[in-house]
Write a protein that holds these residues in place. Structure first.
Motif, mmCIF file in Angstrom:
data_model
loop_
_atom_site.group_PDB
_atom_site.id
_atom_site.type_symbol
_atom_site.label_atom_id
_atom_site.label_comp_id
_atom_site.label_asym_id
_atom_site.label_seq_id
_atom_site.Cartn_x
_atom_site.Cartn_y
_atom_site.Cartn_z
ATOM 1 N N ARG A 34 0.817 -1.211 0.000
ATOM 2 C CA ARG A 34 0.000 0.000 0.000
ATOM 3 C C ARG A 34 0.858 1.271 0.000
ATOM 4 O O ARG A 34 0.565 2.227 -0.716
ATOM 5 C CB ARG A 34 -0.927 -0.021 1.215
ATOM 6 N N GLU A 35 1.912 1.288 0.802
ATOM 7 C CA GLU A 35 2.765 2.477 0.873
ATOM 8 C C GLU A 35 3.425 2.763 -0.477
ATOM 9 O O GLU A 35 3.530 3.929 -0.887
ATOM 10 C CB GLU A 35 3.827 2.312 1.957
ATOM 11 N N GLU A 36 3.836 1.717 -1.165
ATOM 12 C CA GLU A 36 4.464 1.924 -2.467
ATOM 13 C C GLU A 36 3.440 2.420 -3.490
ATOM 14 O O GLU A 36 3.759 3.252 -4.352
ATOM 15 C CB GLU A 36 5.111 0.641 -2.965
ATOM 16 N N ILE A 83 0.816 4.267 -2.797
ATOM 17 C CA ILE A 83 0.578 5.685 -2.475
ATOM 18 C C ILE A 83 1.715 6.547 -3.004
ATOM 19 O O ILE A 83 1.495 7.601 -3.613
ATOM 20 C CB ILE A 83 0.419 5.861 -0.951
ATOM 21 N N GLU A 84 2.943 6.098 -2.797
ATOM 22 C CA GLU A 84 4.084 6.887 -3.277
ATOM 23 C C GLU A 84 4.115 6.908 -4.806
ATOM 24 O O GLU A 84 4.518 7.901 -5.419
ATOM 25 C CB GLU A 84 5.384 6.318 -2.714
ATOM 26 N N ARG A 91 1.738 9.511 -5.886
ATOM 27 C CA ARG A 91 2.393 10.807 -5.718
ATOM 28 C C ARG A 91 3.280 11.098 -6.937
ATOM 29 O O ARG A 91 3.305 12.214 -7.457
ATOM 30 C CB ARG A 91 3.246 10.812 -4.444
ATOM 31 N N LEU A 148 -3.674 10.715 2.257
ATOM 32 C CA LEU A 148 -2.694 9.636 2.121
ATOM 33 C C LEU A 148 -1.290 10.187 1.890
ATOM 34 O O LEU A 148 -0.310 9.663 2.417
ATOM 35 C CB LEU A 148 -3.078 8.721 0.954
ATOM 36 N N THR A 153 -0.044 12.963 2.961
ATOM 37 C CA THR A 153 0.514 13.597 4.160
ATOM 38 C C THR A 153 0.827 12.596 5.263
ATOM 39 O O THR A 153 1.413 12.970 6.279
ATOM 40 C CB THR A 153 -0.461 14.654 4.702
ATOM 41 N N ALA A 154 0.460 11.333 5.052
ATOM 42 C CA ALA A 154 0.643 10.330 6.104
ATOM 43 C C ALA A 154 1.957 9.575 5.997
ATOM 44 O O ALA A 154 2.267 8.756 6.856
ATOM 45 C CB ALA A 154 -0.521 9.337 6.083
ATOM 46 N N GLN A 155 2.723 9.832 4.937
ATOM 47 C CA GLN A 155 4.007 9.144 4.821
ATOM 48 C C GLN A 155 5.063 10.062 4.213
ATOM 49 O O GLN A 155 4.747 11.073 3.577
ATOM 50 C CB GLN A 155 3.866 7.858 4.005
ATOM 51 N N THR A 156 6.311 9.716 4.440
ATOM 52 C CA THR A 156 7.443 10.532 4.003
ATOM 53 C C THR A 156 7.495 10.630 2.480
ATOM 54 O O THR A 156 7.311 9.628 1.781
ATOM 55 C CB THR A 156 8.753 9.912 4.517
ATOM 56 N N ALA A 213 9.066 10.452 -0.878
ATOM 57 C CA ALA A 213 10.249 9.728 -1.313
ATOM 58 C C ALA A 213 10.353 9.595 -2.826
ATOM 59 O O ALA A 213 11.421 9.235 -3.332
ATOM 60 C CB ALA A 213 10.254 8.325 -0.690
#
Length: 204
Positions: free
Chosen positions: A52-54, A56-57, A60, A102, A104-107, A109
């Motif tokens: 999921r994090e990937e 979201i990034e 971005r 989403l 704003t919830a992770q760094t 990168a």
């Protein structure tokens, strides 16, 4: 059985489908995304190993590549560049307001996004903003832009009419609704000009 001429799944297809899911539902759920794409959830992880994090990034990155600036025009002042940067950035996220929480919830990168921020940082540094203030200035800009992008997805009538003729809020509400164009866009322009003027004072 012969292999299909094209892969059934790709990282880019996953990211575009995830963005469409966010636009439609306001949420990002990988099992639902896999069903929509007609594959298993484990198949998604073959292309986006970070899950999921990937994803979201990656979203971005999609928005950054399409809209966030990484070039400065010859002779462009720091205010003109920053206004252009903010306007482009806001437009990308205003078209997809559900992604904002989403993001704003992770760094941050993604390389394309970092490249855009690096250009802004260099422009601001060259304009005289010191290292002790630079990140705070960028954070203020970021917060304002993302907040404005969320506002773009708000109802046309943000505040209910109280019906009180003596209410300053109700009078302002009526006057604003009578104005042509988009309320959120007008508010963004007002806020951006005010913010840049305030930063000019800080630079001095």
């Amino acid at each position: 059985m012969a292999r299909p001429a094209k892969p059934l799944l790709s990282r880019e297809a996953i990211l575009h489908a995830a963005l469409a899911q966010l636009d439609a539902t306001g949420t990002l759920a990988l099992p639902a995304l896999a069903r929509e794409l007609g594959v298993s959830t484990s198949s998604l992880y073959h292309h986006v190993k970070g899950g999921r994090e990937e994803v979201i990034e990656g979203i971005r990155g999609l928005l950054s590549v399409s809209a966030m600036l990484s070039d400065r025009r010859p002779g462009e002042t720091w205010r003109d560049f920053t206004a252009r940067w903010a306007t482009s950035y806001r437009a990308a996220y205003a078209a997809h307001p559900a992604v904002v929480p989403l993001m704003t919830a992770q760094t941050v990168a993604h390389p394309a996004t970092l490249a855009s921020y690096e250009t802004l940082a260099q422009v601001l540094h060259d304009a005289g903003f010191g290292d002790q203030d630079l990140l705070h200035v960028m954070t203020v800009l970021d917060s304002f832009i993302l907040g404005s992008a969320l506002d773009a997805g708000a109802p046309v009538e943000v505040w209910a009419d109280s019906g009180d003729p003596d209410s300053a809020l109700s009078r302002a509400r009526g006057a604003t609704l009578a104005q042509p164009g988009d309320r959120s866009e007008r508010a963004f322009r007002l806020g951006l000009e005010s913010l840049l003027a305030g930063l000019e004072d800080l630079r001095r």
